[in-house]
Every structure is written in structure tokens, then in C-alpha cells.
Design a protein around this motif. Structure first.
Motif, PDB file in Angstrom:
ATOM      1  N   UNK A  30       0.944  -1.205   0.030  1.00  0.00           N
ATOM      2  CA  UNK A  30       0.041   0.067  -0.031  1.00  0.00           C
ATOM      3  C   UNK A  30       0.976   1.101   0.096  1.00  0.00           C
ATOM      4  N   UNK A  31       1.855   1.300   0.761  1.00  0.00           N
ATOM      5  CA  UNK A  31       2.944   2.410   0.878  1.00  0.00           C
ATOM      6  C   UNK A  31       3.685   2.616  -0.029  1.00  0.00           C
ATOM      7  N   UNK A  32       4.064   1.549  -0.703  1.00  0.00           N
ATOM      8  CA  UNK A  32       4.761   1.533  -2.066  1.00  0.00           C
ATOM      9  C   UNK A  32       3.951   2.179  -3.015  1.00  0.00           C
ATOM     10  N   UNK A  33       2.496   1.697  -3.392  1.00  0.00           N
ATOM     11  CA  UNK A  33       1.779   2.243  -4.352  1.00  0.00           C
ATOM     12  C   UNK A  33       1.690   3.600  -4.224  1.00  0.00           C
ATOM     13  N   UNK A  34       1.281   4.137  -2.837  1.00  0.00           N
ATOM     14  CA  UNK A  34       1.172   5.518  -2.351  1.00  0.00           C
ATOM     15  C   UNK A  34       2.220   6.248  -2.936  1.00  0.00           C
ATOM     16  N   UNK A  35       3.661   5.779  -2.453  1.00  0.00           N
ATOM     17  CA  UNK A  35       4.881   6.447  -3.223  1.00  0.00           C
ATOM     18  C   UNK A  35       4.565   6.855  -4.483  1.00  0.00           C
ATOM     19  N   UNK A  36       4.326   5.638  -5.460  1.00  0.00           N
ATOM     20  CA  UNK A  36       4.329   5.854  -6.935  1.00  0.00           C
ATOM     21  C   UNK A  36       3.297   7.001  -7.333  1.00  0.00           C
TER      22      UNK A  36
END
Length: 241
Positions: free
Chosen positions: A26-32
Motif C-alpha cells: 500500500x505505501x509503495x503504491x502510495x509513493x508511486x
């Protein structure tokens, strides 16, 4: 490899690892998303979402089956997150998102770094004199057999034995040699069988219930670490001579 795990007793730990896994995603995608919004790179965002979704699906399958290749994928992911963090403006939203993802990855790795889930067995060391293990007696229902303690971390261990025990059974282990006075009760939490001719590897949890068990266990851990150091020194000394 055949693997059995006591999912009832380990339900809390297993549920936590799954939450952490998808939290990292989730936080990886949010960073993207934050990075794409700042730099207007929406096309690359689609590619990143596609690749990361496939990567985390595969990572989740490895996690569910507790394959050792899981750690290779974790290492690649950790390196990727570190590179992304250093490529972001300091304390931007994308920086915070990637950093949070990396922290969660560290917590996940620590949660799984246990002999119950991933026992360390030094198959690469063919000379038993230098292996990181300890000869023990395994007792179950008044029957004793030989075994080896091949890993000891975080109040858990790995017992290698040719005896076929069941999940949830409580064994008594007693080290040979200098520690014959030490006896510990352990509960089988996981069971691995790699191939015919090799022993079962039981991931066990030490049951420190009586007064004095904890201090006795700490003394045992110190002995275990000292034995590993002595074996390593002896190996290098013999190789040098």
C-alpha cells in the motif's frame, strides 16, 4: 520439501505478517502516486503498478509457503526502496511513503526471522565438527532418541530428528556433554522434511514456565554462542595448519 505449520497456535503471527505484507504494498503504491503527481509521469505509474502487483503477488505466495527464496525477493525489494528514498526530495510525501514501506518491510523480516518459520541449517558444512549445531537427547512419552539442535533464536529453535513427531506435541530436550543438567520443554510449531534420508526439522518454541527456566535458558544461549565461536576458531586454525 514438505512443510507443516501449526496455523492455529501461530494464527496471530501469520495474520500480522499478511497485514504487514499488504501494508508494504500500500505505501509503495502510495509513493508511486505521489511521485507521479509531482513529476507528471502517469504513464510510468501504470507500468510501476503492473510490475509491483505481480511482484507482491509472487512474494505473497513465497511467504505463504515459507520458501527460502522469499528472502531473495525481500532483499531486492529493500534495495529498491532504499534507492527510491534517496531519489526523493527530503521529507516529501513520496519520501515518507517509501520510508514507511521500508520500515514495515523491516518489521516483517524481523517477525519471520525465527527458527519456527525459517530455521537455519548449515548444509554447506559437511564436517560435523564445525557445524552450528549441538547434539541433544529428545524425549517424548518416556522414549529417548538422538537429535541435533541446529538453530537457536528468539526463544525458539530447530530440532533435527529422524523421529516422526506431530505438530503441537511437547518434547523434552537435553543437551549432551557439558550441559546434561539442563532440560527444556519445547512445543513443535512447524515441521519440514526436505528429502528422503534427511531428518525432520522441527521448529520449536521453548516453554519457560517454571521459576528459573528463563535464567537457565539465557545461560544455554550463551553456551550456544560460545560453542559456535569455538568451532569457527577451530576450523580456521585447522585450515591454516
Amino acid at each position: 520439501m514438505k512443510l507443516l505449520i501449526n496455523r492455529l497456535k501461530l494464527k496471530q503471527e501469520i495474520d500480522r505478517t499478511e497485514v504487514l505484507h499488504w501494508g508494504i504494498f500500500f505505501f509503495l503504491v502510495l509513493g508511486f502516486f505521489y511521485e507521479a503527481a509531482r513529476e507528471s509521469t502517469w504513464l510510468s505509474l501504470i507500468g510501476a503498478l503492473f510490475v509491483s502487483s505481480g511482484y507482491f503477488y509472487l512474494l505473497f505466495r513465497l511467504l505463504k509457503r515459507l520458501y527460502y527464496s522469499f528472502w531473495t525477493f525481500v532483499g531486492i525489494l529493500a534495495l529498491f526502496l532504499v534507492l527510491k528514498i534517496f531519489g526523493q526530495p527530503f521529507f516529501s510525501m513520496s519520501f515518507v511513503a517509501y520510508l514507511t514501506s521500508l520500515v514495515l518491510l523491516g518489521i516483517l523480516s524481523y517477525s519471520l526471522w525465527s527458527p519456527i518459520f525459517y530455521p537455519i541449517v548449515s548444509w554447506w558444512e559437511y564436517d560435523f565438527r564445525y557445524r552450528d549445531d549441538l547434539k541433544i537427547k529428545v524425549e517424548f512419552e518416556d522414549e529417548k532418541s538422538d537429535g541435533r539442535l541446529t538453530d537457536l533464536r528468539r526463544q525458539a529453535g530447530c530440532v533435527a530428528s529422524f523421529k516422526d513427531f506431530k505438530l503441537g506435541e511437547v518434547l523434552t530436550i537435553e543437551p549432551f556433554d557439558e550441559l546434561k543438567a539442563m532440560r527444556f520443554k519445547v512445543e513443535i510449531m512447524s515441521k519440514r522434511k526436505y528429502s528422503v534420508g534427511r531428518p525432520f526439522n522441527y521448529g520449536v518454541r521453548f516453554l519457560l514456565e517454571k521459576d528459573g527456566d528463563t535464567s537457565l535458558f539465557h545461560n544455554f544461549v550463551k553456551f550456544w554462542k560460545n560453542e559456535r565461536k569455538l568451532k569457527l576458531k577451530k576450523k580456521f586454525k585447522n585450515e591454516a595448519s
